[in-house]
Design a protein around this motif. Structure first.
Motif, PDB file in Angstrom:
ATOM      1  N   ALA A 100       1.034  -1.077  -0.107  1.00  0.00           N
ATOM      2  CA  ALA A 100      -0.057  -0.026  -0.033  1.00  0.00           C
ATOM      3  C   ALA A 100       0.716   1.263  -0.005  1.00  0.00           C
ATOM      4  O   ALA A 100       0.449   2.373  -0.856  1.00  0.00           O
ATOM      5  CB  ALA A 100      -1.037  -0.114   1.032  1.00  0.00           C
ATOM      6  N   LEU A 101       2.005   1.252   0.638  1.00  0.00           N
ATOM      7  CA  LEU A 101       2.955   2.378   0.643  1.00  0.00           C
ATOM      8  C   LEU A 101       3.369   2.612  -0.619  1.00  0.00           C
ATOM      9  O   LEU A 101       3.629   3.824  -0.970  1.00  0.00           O
ATOM     10  CB  LEU A 101       4.012   2.355   1.810  1.00  0.00           C
ATOM     11  N   MET A 118       1.538   7.515  -6.347  1.00  0.00           N
ATOM     12  CA  MET A 118       0.347   8.640  -6.514  1.00  0.00           C
ATOM     13  C   MET A 118       1.046   9.921  -6.068  1.00  0.00           C
ATOM     14  O   MET A 118       0.846  11.038  -6.717  1.00  0.00           O
ATOM     15  CB  MET A 118      -0.784   8.210  -5.572  1.00  0.00           C
ATOM     16  N   LEU A 119       1.758  10.038  -5.109  1.00  0.00           N
ATOM     17  CA  LEU A 119       2.799  11.194  -4.443  1.00  0.00           C
ATOM     18  C   LEU A 119       3.546  11.767  -5.605  1.00  0.00           C
ATOM     19  O   LEU A 119       3.508  13.020  -5.577  1.00  0.00           O
ATOM     20  CB  LEU A 119       3.137  10.953  -3.132  1.00  0.00           C
ATOM     21  N   ILE A 149       0.899   4.454  -2.659  1.00  0.00           N
ATOM     22  CA  ILE A 149       0.832   5.919  -2.227  1.00  0.00           C
ATOM     23  C   ILE A 149       1.970   6.759  -2.746  1.00  0.00           C
ATOM     24  O   ILE A 149       1.815   7.874  -2.991  1.00  0.00           O
ATOM     25  CB  ILE A 149       0.707   5.826  -0.745  1.00  0.00           C
ATOM     26  N   ASP A 150       3.127   6.001  -2.729  1.00  0.00           N
ATOM     27  CA  ASP A 150       4.510   6.738  -3.249  1.00  0.00           C
ATOM     28  C   ASP A 150       4.356   7.105  -4.730  1.00  0.00           C
ATOM     29  O   ASP A 150       4.640   8.177  -4.944  1.00  0.00           O
ATOM     30  CB  ASP A 150       5.530   5.642  -3.236  1.00  0.00           C
ATOM     31  N   THR A 177       9.459   8.061   6.190  1.00  0.00           N
ATOM     32  CA  THR A 177       9.060   6.761   6.166  1.00  0.00           C
ATOM     33  C   THR A 177       9.975   5.676   5.925  1.00  0.00           C
ATOM     34  O   THR A 177      10.021   4.455   6.458  1.00  0.00           O
ATOM     35  CB  THR A 177       8.137   6.446   4.828  1.00  0.00           C
ATOM     36  N   GLN A 184      11.155   2.155   0.085  1.00  0.00           N
ATOM     37  CA  GLN A 184      10.500   3.374   0.385  1.00  0.00           C
ATOM     38  C   GLN A 184      11.583   4.361  -0.054  1.00  0.00           C
ATOM     39  O   GLN A 184      11.210   5.440  -0.698  1.00  0.00           O
ATOM     40  CB  GLN A 184       9.922   3.462   1.639  1.00  0.00           C
ATOM     41  N   TRP A 206       1.265  13.013  -8.426  1.00  0.00           N
ATOM     42  CA  TRP A 206       0.825  14.503  -7.989  1.00  0.00           C
ATOM     43  C   TRP A 206       1.916  15.540  -8.086  1.00  0.00           C
ATOM     44  O   TRP A 206       1.611  16.622  -8.667  1.00  0.00           O
ATOM     45  CB  TRP A 206       0.188  14.139  -6.839  1.00  0.00           C
TER      46      TRP A 206
END
Length: 84
Positions: free
Chosen positions: A2-3, A9-10, A6-7, A51, A67, A13
């Motif tokens: 999941a991280l 997507m960040l 999210i990474d 993180t 990460q 963005w």
């Protein structure tokens, strides 16, 4: 896992936001890094340290390294857009 989602997507963005701000400010080419680019670089770099370092501190070596690498290398397109 999941991280990692999210990474990505960040990173997407940040690249989109810096690209949009760069196009909007294209008439002012004074060579100064836009504030949105510096914010995105701090966000990605700080996220990599916090993180990735937090996961490494908790003993999660592989997720911590992944990460840090993903967010660290995610800052490259943002910095290239800010410089170009």
């Amino acid at each position: 896992m999941a991280l990692l989602v999210i990474d990505f997507m960040l990173i997407a963005w940040s690249v989109y936001g810096v690209g949009t701000a760069g196009r909007a400010d294209s008439h002012e080419s004074d060579g100064v890094v836009p504030s949105s680019a510096s914010r995105a670089l701090w966000l990605l770099g700080g996220g990599a340290v916090l993180t990735g370092g937090g996961l490494l501190t908790l003993g999660r070596r592989i997720p911590g390294i992944v990460q840090s690498v993903v967010l660290g290398f995610g800052a490259l397109p943002v910095s290239s857009q800010a410089a170009g």
